[in-house]
Write an enzyme that holds these catalytic residues in place. Structure first.
Site, PDB file in Angstrom:
ATOM      1  CD  GLU A 259      -2.650   1.048   2.574  1.00  0.00           C
ATOM      2  OE1 GLU A 259      -2.872   0.028   3.227  1.00  0.00           O
ATOM      3  OE2 GLU A 259      -2.923   2.196   2.968  1.00  0.00           O
ATOM      4  CB  CYS A 296      -3.514   5.277   3.074  1.00  0.00           C
ATOM      5  SG  CYS A 296      -3.622   4.405   4.621  1.00  0.00           S
TER       6      CYS A 296
END
Lengths: 528, 528
Positions: A259, A296
């Protein structure tokens, strides 16, 4: 100066006197903490791998209920030490104790661990498939090798390599975890590892079920990623470091999940802005500025079409950003990188329309930033305008019309999320229907009328997407039991004698509640 | 000389007069066929990608029933042309028309296409997961980009890029396929593409749903593998070529699945050999020599323990190999490579104990080979003794005792399968229990009392394993609907308005038979 030990094979191992060390800094003051943490040597990495491998082979044959016991005990241990942990993490990360750490992130973390415990016991992550006519029985099984979990700076608990979602998923699916502490919060990670190891002992699991180190050389990190003793990797962090780890893992075909980067486009279509531009501007600003933007799933790229309502939206959002205080970020590089991104975006043709208070206090403080750019300018250099501004920053693309917005959408890279705000009267639906087929395949989660910052821990959540937002588009890092499947090896038992089958593939359903797909139908029943 | 056209965007496109070409050879005679096939240029590769991308975006929004119609029509078209196709494939591959091509492989291929058609209509491959409390709904969806399928030499139908398992899985999961014909059977592939394209037209799918080229430069192949217009890759073939394609795909995080190399260990434990050494030797020889050994699941490495029964087994197997005729292989390099492997294994310390008839006739003929090596010698250089002998060749490791056999097992690399023959009286069970935890994690399929060569098309089959036997241990290339999931992107619909949800995620079950996991329970029911 105290040099802290690493947890290797059940022993808190003091580093060699000659070991390189590092110290982290207090984000609120900028001061360096007196504690030092060692850089692991090649021999220590080898010890982590050797003992992690042996523990993983043992765990693959361990009753999943014991693994569940460990995860539950660990969650309880964290809850018991919550005040201490929150204080420690606050000092190391600058994140507020209340509500963030104590009321949100620690409960989320213990909740994940408990869900993972339940998933380990239930076994549904294995997805048993049985073909009785051919006597073929298959399911996901542990890799029988340890999982390296490298957590990010922004969640000292919920994504920590020693306590977060990847940790919980790897353990619940029957693996030992080699956790790398994020060097910005090594003390929190060490304390978590102490609690985890106590739970390992109380559950009677192999000592090397959980291990912790803090840092290694890049060279050692890449060697570890490609080492045959390692089964898989979960990495959340920077794109540069992640790409190198990925290359090392890929070269030997090792499953590795990442990620790395996401701008999370949010489209405010004209009808939605006509209905409530001011309200939406406040909703957006709140989401973007929340937690100093250190998520994120932060909304980093807005998609709009030029018009009066859009100008109202922008004016309100700009006011909100102008009024925003400078916020403490996790590490010293982040405010600098945000400033650099603003400079780069401006140089490429964007305009700063909102900028928060200039930091006056000490510490790693960032000045929130809102920028705008025309669709035409965006299209001149789409990559430059998709630079992730990690933190309280966002870029609004103002397209001239629907065609230009569609062209912008076609140039978007992958993201974790893509969100759409549309009119309640259906007047945006045609444009929605035009844009979604372009944007949705680039994101793991599509939202309507909602900011992307919240990530519920739900079996139906997807926190992932095409690379580099995610590592493989078929998986999610959040959501149990789906997140466990990333670490599964699909294995078929072909004509294997009944007494040798794993319990989950025998005729009798081992729990009475395990879901299995038998001859094409999902059922909790026994066979025959 | 006829230069055959490529199928690009629905047109059989003649190559440029300047195009490089190649011709294949008749394995039975060694003669070069008069037909020439073009090497695709960069412009042609770009056309395949551009039109494949547009078709894939359209297919992602197409009613899956139409995709099912295409797959069914294609299967029927193949059945109607079965005699012609079998004759064509026989000429190009040397594989016998009866029973192999006409009675086994073509029916398997049409069966796979029909199963894929049913899977496309049923939609279960999407694995919908719904959390009603949070209004989160997720499922696997097409990548909205084409899939490149590169098939191997050894199955002109069942694994052909334009007709085989990867093709069926990619199409059924809603993708256009760019098929690369194997250069050993370009004519068969062209004829299949003609039948496929007629079915595309009858089903009313985009013209570029199926496209065919025959060869490209390595450079163009790697560019294609890393091109953002391409969604995924299915590759079955040589390890050298596969590793390069994998590196190109990995660098951009593209899902790519491989089947490159596998020795498929088969353990004959002492009790099993004591019971029926001769019978097992014949069963093994038949499996290894079947189809001139040209199966990815060919038993290439046997694991035994020294003893009288083992010698009986070896003597019988050696007799069978000595009596085996030379067989026609698919391409001229294969007999040479088998001979080279025998030389290399012998040089490393193995002994040839059975060798089939030396070829006298023309054509690409191979001499079956059975070798033995002691466990101690194997352990001196485990990698050398795991060299895949593609074809009718196998190496028997004779370990001194159980400990040495366990040490050999610990040094095995990944394979598609691992098989165990054990005594019926349970006398081998302790050794089985010791070896399986070591060997099973290295293979996708564990067999008891059965040779690995048969690969049933079953929902519970696993044809895969850790790299390089497979590409990702969590997936299978054979078995529907599991094989479709390799090409799925997991997507979550978060708070998406009901009328905008895909049919498979709406409250009402769209077929009444789709299996969905709703709030933790698998059901075919509607919501609410």
């Amino acid at each position: 100066m105290t040099v802290h030990p690493m947890l290797i094979a059940g022993t808190w191992q003091a580093p060699a006197a000659t070991a390189a060390t590092f110290s982290s800094r207090n984000p609120n003051t900028g001061e360096t903490f007196p504690d030092a943490y060692p850089v692991a040597t090649a021999a220590e990495i080898d010890a982590l791998l050797d003992t992690g491998l042996a523990a993983s082979i043992a765990l693959a044959a361990t009753d999943p209920a014991k693994i569940g016991d460990f995860l539950d005990a660990y969650a309880e241990g964290i809850t018991a030490a919550a005040d201490e942990l929150a204080a420690l993490a606050h000092a190391e990360t600058g994140l507020p104790v209340e509500p963030r750490l104590a009321k949100v992130e620690i409960p989320r973390t213990t909740g994940q661990l408990k869900q993972a415990a339940a998933a380990a016991r239930a076994g549904d992550w294995r997805m048993p498939v049985i073909d009785t006519a051919n006597n073929l029985r298959s399911q996901l099984e542990p890799l029988a090798k340890p999982v390296l979990v490298i957590g990010p700076n922004n969640f000292p608990f919920a994504f920590n390599g020693i306590a977060g979602g990847d940790f919980a998923a790897a353990i619940a699916s029957g693996h030992a975890v080699i956790a790398k502490a994020h060097p910005a919060h090594p003390g929190t990670s060490q304390r978590l590892a102490e609690i985890a190891f106590a739970a390992v002992q109380s559950a009677g699991l192999p000592a090397a079920t959980v291990q912790l180190y803090y840092r290694s050389s890049h060279e050692e990190g890449h060697r570890m990623a490609s080492d045959p003793r390692l089964g898989a990797i979960g990495f959340t962090g920077s794109e540069g470091a992640g790409r190198k780890i990925k290359a090392a893992a890929d070269a030997v075909g090792k499953p590795a999940y990442f990620e790395l980067s996401s701008v999370n486009p949010v489209a405010f279509l004209p009808g939605a802005l006509a209905e409530k531009a001011t309200e939406l501007a406040t909703e957006f600003s709140g989401s973007c500025l929340l937690g100093v933007g250190q998520f994120c799933t932060n909304p980093g790229l807005l998609l709009t079409i030029a018009g009066d309502a859009t100008e109202t939206f922008l004016a309100t959002a700009a006011e909100n950003f102008n009024a925003a205080p400078s916020g403490v970020m996790l590490v010293p590089s982040l405010p600098t990188e945000l400033d650099e991104a603003v400079v780069a975006l401006t140089a490429a043709g964007a305009e700063v329309i909102g900028r928060g208070t200039q930091p006056k206090e000490p510490g790693f403080r960032a000045q929130p930033a809102l920028l705008r750019v025309s669709g035409a300018t965006f299209l001149e250099n789409p990559a430059a305008f998709q630079r992730e501004m990690f933190g309280p920053g966002s870029l609004v693309v103002v397209a001239a019309d629907a065609d230009e917005l569609a062209a912008v959408a076609a140039h978007l890279d992958s993201s974790l999320t893509a969100a759409f705000y549309t009119a309640s009267d259906g007047s945006d639906d045609a444009l929605y229907d035009r844009l979604v087929p372009i944007i949705a395949p680039k994101a793991g989660r599509l939202l309507n009328d909602k900011m992307p910052t919240g990530v519920a821990v739900s079996p139906a959540m997807v926190h992932g997407g095409p690379f580099p937002a995610g590592g493989h588009p078929g998986f999610t890092a959040v959501g149990i039991p789906a997140s466990l499947r990333r670490f599964g090896a699909l294995r078929c038992y072909d004509n294997v004698r009944p007494n040798r089958l794993p319990a989950t593939l025998q005729d009798k359903n081992p729990t009475g509640t395990l879901w299995r797909c038998i001859d094409g139908s999902w059922t909790q029943a026994d066979i025959g």
